[in-house]
Design a protein around this motif. Sequence first.
Motif, PDB file in Angstrom:
ATOM      1  N   GLN A 166       0.828  -1.214   0.000  1.00 57.39           N
ATOM      2  CA  GLN A 166       0.000   0.000   0.000  1.00 57.39           C
ATOM      3  C   GLN A 166       0.857   1.257   0.000  1.00 57.39           C
ATOM      4  O   GLN A 166       0.547   2.242  -0.688  1.00 57.39           O
ATOM      5  N   GLN A 167       1.949   1.236   0.753  1.00 57.80           N
ATOM      6  CA  GLN A 167       2.811   2.417   0.807  1.00 57.80           C
ATOM      7  C   GLN A 167       3.512   2.651  -0.532  1.00 57.80           C
ATOM      8  O   GLN A 167       3.674   3.799  -0.961  1.00 57.80           O
TER       9      GLN A 167
ATOM     10  N   VAL B  21       2.314   1.665  -3.544  1.00 63.61           N
ATOM     11  CA  VAL B  21       1.276   2.107  -4.482  1.00 63.61           C
ATOM     12  C   VAL B  21       0.907   3.565  -4.220  1.00 63.61           C
ATOM     13  O   VAL B  21       0.789   4.370  -5.162  1.00 63.61           O
ATOM     14  N   SER B  22       0.757   3.934  -2.948  1.00 66.65           N
ATOM     15  CA  SER B  22       0.410   5.307  -2.601  1.00 66.65           C
ATOM     16  C   SER B  22       1.464   6.289  -3.086  1.00 66.65           C
ATOM     17  O   SER B  22       1.138   7.355  -3.632  1.00 66.65           O
TER      18      SER B  22
ATOM     19  N   PRO C  38      -4.270  -0.573  -9.272  1.00 69.06           N
ATOM     20  CA  PRO C  38      -3.603  -0.220  -8.006  1.00 69.06           C
ATOM     21  C   PRO C  38      -4.269   0.960  -7.299  1.00 69.06           C
ATOM     22  O   PRO C  38      -4.414   0.946  -6.070  1.00 69.06           O
TER      23      PRO C  38
ATOM     24  N   TRP D 199      -7.482  -0.235  -5.706  1.00 69.48           N
ATOM     25  CA  TRP D 199      -7.190  -1.042  -4.517  1.00 69.48           C
ATOM     26  C   TRP D 199      -6.772  -0.169  -3.344  1.00 69.48           C
ATOM     27  O   TRP D 199      -7.220  -0.371  -2.211  1.00 69.48           O
ATOM     28  N   GLU D 200      -5.927   0.823  -3.603  1.00 70.85           N
ATOM     29  CA  GLU D 200      -5.456   1.703  -2.529  1.00 70.85           C
ATOM     30  C   GLU D 200      -6.614   2.493  -1.927  1.00 70.85           C
ATOM     31  O   GLU D 200      -6.691   2.674  -0.711  1.00 70.85           O
ATOM     32  N   CYS D 201      -7.541   2.937  -2.766  1.00 69.30           N
ATOM     33  CA  CYS D 201      -8.714   3.660  -2.270  1.00 69.30           C
ATOM     34  C   CYS D 201      -9.572   2.771  -1.378  1.00 69.30           C
ATOM     35  O   CYS D 201     -10.092   3.224  -0.344  1.00 69.30           O
TER      36      CYS D 201
ATOM     37  N   CYS E  37      -8.455   0.243   0.413  1.00 68.47           N
ATOM     38  CA  CYS E  37      -7.715   0.091   1.674  1.00 68.47           C
ATOM     39  C   CYS E  37      -7.985   1.269   2.602  1.00 68.47           C
ATOM     40  O   CYS E  37      -8.319   1.088   3.779  1.00 68.47           O
TER      41      CYS E  37
ATOM     42  N   SER F 194      -0.548   4.767   7.820  1.00 69.15           N
ATOM     43  CA  SER F 194      -1.069   4.975   6.473  1.00 69.15           C
ATOM     44  C   SER F 194      -2.115   6.082   6.446  1.00 69.15           C
ATOM     45  O   SER F 194      -2.144   6.899   5.510  1.00 69.15           O
TER      46      SER F 194
ATOM     47  N   SER G 241      -1.895   9.806   4.382  1.00 70.42           N
ATOM     48  CA  SER G 241      -2.780   9.892   3.218  1.00 70.42           C
ATOM     49  C   SER G 241      -3.629  11.159   3.214  1.00 70.42           C
ATOM     50  O   SER G 241      -3.875  11.773   4.252  1.00 70.42           O
TER      51      SER G 241
END
Length: 274
Positions: A121-122, A124-125, A139, A142-144, A146, A174, A178
Amino acid sequence: MINYPEIDITQVDFNDTRDIEGFAIMIFTMANRLRLFMPAAGNTPEKTELQKCAKTWIGRVEDNIPALSAGDSLTIIGVYDLVHRIAFNRAANGNYLNKYKLNAFDAYLRGDKTVNQYALQQVVSLEIRRGNKVFMDKPLQWECRCLDRWHKQFRLGKSLDQISDYDTIQRVKSLLDSDLWAFETRNESSFKQKLFDNHRHYFDETERHDITALTALDSFLCSSARYLTPDEFYSYEESIYRSLLHNPDTNRYLKASIQLRLEDTLACRPAAIS
């Protein structure tokens, strides 16, 4: 010459991800000590030797990374670019980095348990914030998801579910890192402050954490810097470092790097030495 015995790349096990990553961290630490990242850094025998060492690391990684699991490859590719910059004074090839990051993402979606969801996640972010187009489809979605799930879980400032310290630290980190405007709008700053206030106690409990929680806590500290005074930050950092040094599961190169960083920190803060 670099007068430190741990900078001996012939002793690194390039089949062991912890050794590979730990030695990379040692290279970063020595580069900082030699001020390689300063604009006025000149050529010295120490710099030349460290760059040679970094080039060897890059070559050995490129030889061995195809045989690593998707999760281990993601870990190594996370430090690859900085070592490449030290070795060659330029960024690594973006397509090469993307390949292993996206391989890890696809493997995670297929259920590959070697891929750490928080590390993924980190990564991808960060790529989304950089505007990397190849991360703007699945990606990004998926991150959204999460962030949406973790925000709902912590919407009152603490987890509504019973989860481990490790999961708590990683999810709070995270959320702090964000952009939560879509969830909190004008309340974002106060929400993040409450998140930090409710979880800063972890910095006072380093002795009871295992290696995974300690590593997460070190990263969480960086995300919490804006909420701390410099003295508080360095005090917590020292506590985490000392716990890592005494933890039997800490990799040998990471320990050596931490010892050097601790020496540098204490040298700058003589009043902090008890």
